[in-house]
Structure formats: structure tokens, C-alpha cells
Design a protein around this motif. Structure first.
Motif, PDB file in Angstrom:
ATOM      1  N   ARG A   1      -5.762   4.707  -6.839  1.00 10.97           N
ATOM      2  CA  ARG A   1      -4.327   4.727  -6.529  1.00 10.97           C
ATOM      3  C   ARG A   1      -3.771   3.302  -6.497  1.00 10.97           C
ATOM      4  O   ARG A   1      -4.427   2.378  -6.040  1.00 10.97           O
ATOM      5  CB  ARG A   1      -4.100   5.394  -5.176  1.00 10.97           C
ATOM      6  CG  ARG A   1      -4.485   6.868  -5.218  1.00 10.97           C
ATOM      7  CD  ARG A   1      -4.101   7.565  -3.993  1.00 10.97           C
ATOM      8  NE  ARG A   1      -2.687   7.921  -4.090  1.00 10.97           N
ATOM      9  CZ  ARG A   1      -2.037   8.554  -3.148  1.00 10.97           C
ATOM     10  NH1 ARG A   1      -2.633   8.898  -2.049  1.00 10.97           N
ATOM     11  NH2 ARG A   1      -0.765   8.841  -3.290  1.00 10.97           N
ATOM     12  N   ASN A   2      -2.562   3.203  -6.953  1.00 13.44           N
ATOM     13  CA  ASN A   2      -1.875   1.922  -6.981  1.00 13.44           C
ATOM     14  C   ASN A   2      -1.522   1.529  -5.544  1.00 13.44           C
ATOM     15  O   ASN A   2      -0.854   2.286  -4.829  1.00 13.44           O
ATOM     16  CB  ASN A   2      -0.604   2.066  -7.824  1.00 13.44           C
ATOM     17  CG  ASN A   2       0.101   0.758  -8.027  1.00 13.44           C
ATOM     18  OD1 ASN A   2      -0.223  -0.231  -7.380  1.00 13.44           O
ATOM     19  ND2 ASN A   2       1.075   0.757  -8.918  1.00 13.44           N
ATOM     20  N   PRO A   3      -1.961   0.361  -5.070  1.00 13.44           N
ATOM     21  CA  PRO A   3      -1.682  -0.029  -3.684  1.00 13.44           C
ATOM     22  C   PRO A   3      -0.184  -0.164  -3.389  1.00 13.44           C
ATOM     23  O   PRO A   3       0.262   0.127  -2.284  1.00 13.44           O
ATOM     24  CB  PRO A   3      -2.388  -1.373  -3.513  1.00 13.44           C
ATOM     25  CG  PRO A   3      -3.079  -1.677  -4.779  1.00 13.44           C
ATOM     26  CD  PRO A   3      -2.788  -0.614  -5.767  1.00 13.44           C
ATOM     27  N   GLU A   4       0.608  -0.580  -4.381  1.00 13.83           N
ATOM     28  CA  GLU A   4       2.057  -0.676  -4.169  1.00 13.83           C
ATOM     29  C   GLU A   4       2.655   0.703  -3.936  1.00 13.83           C
ATOM     30  O   GLU A   4       3.517   0.881  -3.071  1.00 13.83           O
ATOM     31  CB  GLU A   4       2.729  -1.333  -5.378  1.00 13.83           C
ATOM     32  CG  GLU A   4       2.367  -2.778  -5.565  1.00 13.83           C
ATOM     33  CD  GLU A   4       2.954  -3.351  -6.845  1.00 13.83           C
ATOM     34  OE1 GLU A   4       3.781  -2.667  -7.484  1.00 13.83           O
ATOM     35  OE2 GLU A   4       2.590  -4.479  -7.199  1.00 13.83           O
ATOM     36  N   LEU A   5       2.180   1.684  -4.717  1.00 17.32           N
ATOM     37  CA  LEU A   5       2.659   3.053  -4.553  1.00 17.32           C
ATOM     38  C   LEU A   5       2.272   3.601  -3.184  1.00 17.32           C
ATOM     39  O   LEU A   5       3.085   4.245  -2.511  1.00 17.32           O
ATOM     40  CB  LEU A   5       2.088   3.947  -5.669  1.00 17.32           C
ATOM     41  CG  LEU A   5       2.427   5.426  -5.573  1.00 17.32           C
ATOM     42  CD1 LEU A   5       3.918   5.638  -5.741  1.00 17.32           C
ATOM     43  CD2 LEU A   5       1.650   6.222  -6.597  1.00 17.32           C
ATOM     44  N   VAL A   6       1.045   3.346  -2.759  1.00  9.86           N
ATOM     45  CA  VAL A   6       0.591   3.816  -1.443  1.00  9.86           C
ATOM     46  C   VAL A   6       1.443   3.189  -0.341  1.00  9.86           C
ATOM     47  O   VAL A   6       1.861   3.876   0.597  1.00  9.86           O
ATOM     48  CB  VAL A   6      -0.914   3.493  -1.245  1.00  9.86           C
ATOM     49  CG1 VAL A   6      -1.349   3.774   0.176  1.00  9.86           C
ATOM     50  CG2 VAL A   6      -1.754   4.280  -2.230  1.00  9.86           C
TER      51      VAL A   6
END
Length: 194
Positions: free
Chosen positions: A81-86
């Protein structure tokens, strides 16, 4: 991601039998040699092998060819998962939770909860009690004054004391009911329509 088959022992036996025969075409023999030692083959390869077999005079259906084989689906690996999205999702969740909390608690007054018995609350309660006492006192004075006036005024109509008391009670009752009606309408107006 193409599906493939885990080959069973019957498939390998059929391949060995076909390799021992001399009537097969070189293209078919080459294809059989490549998959002789394989444990899994893609579906496209199985289909191509079945067509080659039919072209070379072996009437084999695909389901017969893969009779004891099993469908093999490789394990799907999810991308990280993309950390920015999380981080954005966590912010949105926190914002929604805060909005829900504010919506639920919008009718709660924190000053009312934390300040039990402040001087302002005491003053409001005293004014409320004072208004009720004045209203009750006014009601009693009105009823007693009506009784007294009716009793005194009825001496010109009736000579007997019983008749005078009955007429005074009737007059006081009518005025008392009228006063209660006005009181109820006033309180209903203060409290709002039911």
C-alpha cells in the motif's frame, strides 16, 4: 496471470506412449519432448498440444488429456500500500469520526455539565420558584376575594346564610376555573406548543 495445470500421472503416461510411436509429426514430437518433464503447463500449451494431436490423427479431447490434472492458480501477491494513501485515509477517518462526534454532542452544553450549582443557576431557579409562588398566591387571593365579594353582595339577594355561601362558592369556583384556564394557556405559551 494465466492459469495453468498441475499435470497428473496419466498425462505423463500418454506423453511417453506418444513419444514411443513413430507416426507422430516432428512438430508434435518436439512439443511432447518439451513438456515431458514439466509438472505444470499453461492452458495455451495444453490447447496447442490437443490441436497437434488431432491434426496427427489422435482424436483426443482436451478434458481427456487433462483428466487427472489439477488447475493451478498462482498465489496473488498484493502490491504494498502507498504510505501517502494510507496517511490520507487515516486523516479522512479521523475527520469523519470527529464530525460524527460533533453531530452527536451538538445538544450537550459542557458548561451545564461541569458547573453544578453556580450562582447563575441558583438565581434562575430562585426566579422560577418566585414566579410559581406569585402565581399560586395570585390564584388564591383572586378566589378568596371573589368568595368574599359574592358572599357580601349576595346579602341583598338572599336572606339565608346557606344561600349566600352557596352563591359565593359558585362564583369563586367559576372565577377559579377561569383563572386556571388562563394560567394553563400562559404556561403552554411559555413551554411551546405540545
Amino acid at each position: 496471470m494465466a492459469s495453468s495445470f498441475t499435470l497428473g500421472p496419466k498425462f505423463h503416461e500418454k506423453v511417453k506412449e506418444l513419444l514411443e510411436e513413430d507416426t507422430a509429426s516432428p512438430e508434435l514430437l518436439e512439443q511432447l519432448e518439451t513438456i515431458k518433464e514439466e509438472t505444470t503447463i499453461p492452458f495455451k500449451t495444453a490447447r496447442r498440444l490437443q490441436k497437434l494431436l488431432q491434426e496427427n490423427g489422435y482424436p483426443v479431447y482436451l478434458h481427456e488429456l487433462l483428466e487427472d490434472s489439477m488447475l493451478y492458480l498462482p498465489k496473488v501477491e498484493l502490491p504494498p500500500r502507498n504510505p501517502e494513501l494510507v496517511a490520507r485515509l487515516e486523516k479522512i477517518k479521523a475527520k469523519l469520526a470527529n464530525e460524527e462526534y460533533m453531530r452527536i454532542t451538538r445538544n450537550v452544553n459542557p458548561q451545564e455539565i461541569s458547573s453544578h450549582g453556580t450562582l447563575a443557576d441558583f438565581g434562575r431557579e430562585v426566579r422560577s420558584v418566585k414566579a410559581v409562588v406569585v402565581t399560586v398566591f395570585n390564584f388564591l387571593v383572586t378566589v378568596v376575594a371573589t368568595f368574599a365579594c359574592a358572599y357580601m353582595g349576595s346579602q341583598y339577594l338572599f336572606t339565608e346564610t346557606t344561600s349566600r355561601v352557596i352563591s359565593a362558592v359558585i362564583a369563586a369556583s367559576v372565577v377559579g376555573l377561569a383563572e386556571l384556564y388562563v394560567l394553563v394557556r400562559t404556561m403552554e405559551g411559555d413551554l411551546g406548543d405540545p
